[in-house]
Design a protein around this motif. Structure first.
Motif, PDB file in Angstrom:
ATOM      1  N   HIS A 111       0.796  -1.149  -0.147  1.00 61.86           N
ATOM      2  CA  HIS A 111      -0.052   0.097  -0.100  1.00 61.86           C
ATOM      3  C   HIS A 111       0.926   1.222   0.014  1.00 61.86           C
ATOM      4  O   HIS A 111       0.574   2.203  -0.519  1.00 61.86           O
ATOM      5  CB  HIS A 111      -0.838  -0.220   1.364  1.00 61.86           C
ATOM      6  N   HIS A 115       1.003   4.637  -2.578  1.00 60.88           N
ATOM      7  CA  HIS A 115       0.966   5.944  -2.429  1.00 60.88           C
ATOM      8  C   HIS A 115       2.048   6.750  -3.110  1.00 60.88           C
ATOM      9  O   HIS A 115       1.800   7.632  -3.705  1.00 60.88           O
ATOM     10  CB  HIS A 115       1.284   6.209  -0.808  1.00 60.88           C
ATOM     11  N   SER A 135       0.010   9.749   5.988  1.00 63.72           N
ATOM     12  CA  SER A 135      -1.447   9.465   5.910  1.00 63.72           C
ATOM     13  C   SER A 135      -1.963   9.335   7.397  1.00 63.72           C
ATOM     14  O   SER A 135      -1.270   9.544   8.349  1.00 63.72           O
ATOM     15  CB  SER A 135      -1.607   8.147   5.235  1.00 63.72           C
ATOM     16  N   ASP A 331      -6.651   7.022  -0.318  1.00 65.15           N
ATOM     17  CA  ASP A 331      -6.522   5.765  -0.699  1.00 65.15           C
ATOM     18  C   ASP A 331      -7.426   5.441  -1.909  1.00 65.15           C
ATOM     19  O   ASP A 331      -8.572   6.047  -2.153  1.00 65.15           O
ATOM     20  CB  ASP A 331      -7.249   4.761   0.474  1.00 65.15           C
TER      21      ASP A 331
END
Ligand code: KG4
Ligand code: ZN
Length: 368
Positions: A111, A115, A135, A331
């Motif tokens: 993940h 980003h 984040s 996201d």
């Protein structure tokens, strides 16, 4: 060649179609924010159930928007971690079943790498790239290097406690704002004096284990709490909370007339301190590692003051800097499809036993 990207690590069900030549063909999101708002944070069990309910319709919507069907897909990419275990499992199980049924390869994506690729997919940047991923769950600095189209990462800084977005959300919740409070604080900060409250932040010693540029956000959260107590702000916070709860889909604009000058000054000062701190550590790391450019990504990269402040300093230093398109800061699956692309070209496919990795890290720690 086309990749179908799937993201279900937290509270957004995201699906995107990424094409070799045309780039991003479509990206669709089903946000669960409204459901979790009632609880003041993401409820993991509810998140998994919502992903299960929405994954198939969101896939169909993304394919339709791209004007393609399953037979046009050459690989399926999915977030492996980090994130909520049950939420990740929904996307991974769906992706595994789909790849199996289509007879196409499956690609596992971190993940956090996603980003970074939310920015790299739109801009070619001079190497090495220093990436700040900031984040609700993460505050990391990575040195990203590309060799023959394959990316590798060194983690050169990370938070010792809360993530920056988490600090925003907790401070905002304490002040009676909606969830997630980051965008509310961003909008309200423009109406206060950023010099009004002096916060001490970031007196963290250099850490062992490669965390050369550490962050800490638990102190400022406590300082906001102390400021609220010292200045007897509780009654006005409770009144604001009650008023906002009675408004359907309340926004920061509804909160503005319900915030006094002291509250707005506190919010502006909080934001100013956090932004200065993120910029200070990032530029220090960029200098230490001789970065050729800077990437800022993750939900907090949507913050207007952060973008302005970092773009200004980067320009002064002659360093190229890039942020994701606003829609790709938080996201999404476009970033998962984009990050999968180099893996597809290198035949870097997920093993059959690939599993949800809630604590997955990105890259090795820096040495020396
Ligand atoms: O990347 P993301 O969608 O999810 C995680 O991987 O955590 O980031 C969500 C975080 C939340 O903490 C939210 O408050 C924060 O990003 N955020 C912002 C802004 N927009 C989102 N923080 C400050 N200013 C914003 N404009
Ligand atoms: Zn994220």
């Amino acid at each position: 060649m086309r990749v179908l990207g799937i993201e279900t690590s937290c509270d957004e069900t995201g699906v995107a179609v990424y094409d070799e030549e045309a780039g991003l063909l479509s990206h669709r999101l089903h946000s669960q924010i409204v459901m979790h708002q009632a609880y003041g944070g993401v409820v993991p069990e509810l998140a998994s159930r919502e992903h299960l309910r929405n994954i198939v319709p969101v896939v169909h919507a993304a394919l339709a928007e791209a004007g393609v069907s399953f037979k046009d897909i050459d690989a399926v990419a999915v977030t492996e971690g980090p994130g909520l275990a049950g939420a990740l499992l929904v996307g991974i199980l769906y992706a595994k079943a789909l790849a199996f049924a289509l007879g196409k390869p499956l690609i596992a994506v971190n993940h956090l790498e996603g980003h970074i690729h939310a920015v790299l997919m739109q801009a070619a940047l001079p190497a090495p790239v220093l990436a700040l991923v900031v984040s609700g769950g993460h505050t990391h600095l990575y040195l990203a290097i590309e060799i023959d189209g394959a990316w590798s990462y060194r983690n050169v800084g990370r938070t010792l406690d809360d993530a920056a977005g988490e600090a925003y959300d907790k401070a905002g919740k304490l002040l009676g704002l909606g969830y997630p409070a980051g965008p509310w604080m961003d909008a309200l900060a423009a109406h206060g004096n950023p010099q009004a409250v002096k916060f001490n932040i970031g007196n963290v010693k250099q850490q062992a284990g490669g965390n050369q540029f550490p962050f800490s956000f638990s102190g400022i959260k406590t300082a906001v709490l102390r400021y609220v107590e010292t200045n007897a702000m509780r009654a006005s916070i409770d009144a604001r909370k009650v008023a906002l709860a009675s408004i359907a889909n309340a926004t920061a604009q509804d909160a503005l007339p319900r915030c006094d000058a002291m509250t707005l000054d506190l919010i502006a000062s909080f934001q100013h301190t956090v932004v200065q701190y993120l910029a200070r550590q990032t530029f220090a790391a960029a200098e230490a590692f001789g970065a050729g450019s800077i990437v800022v990504s993750g939900g907090v990269s949507a913050n207007r003051e952060l973008r302005l402040r970092m773009a200004k300093e980067a320009a002064e230093r002659g360093l190229p800097i890039a942020f994701p398109a606003m829609a790709l800061a938080t996201d999404n699956a476009a970033m998962i499809g984009a990050a999968a692309w180099p893996r597809l070209l290198h035949g870097d496919f997920a093993p059959d036993a690939m599993n949800a990795a809630p604590q997955l890290r990105l890259g090795g720690a820096a040495v020396g």
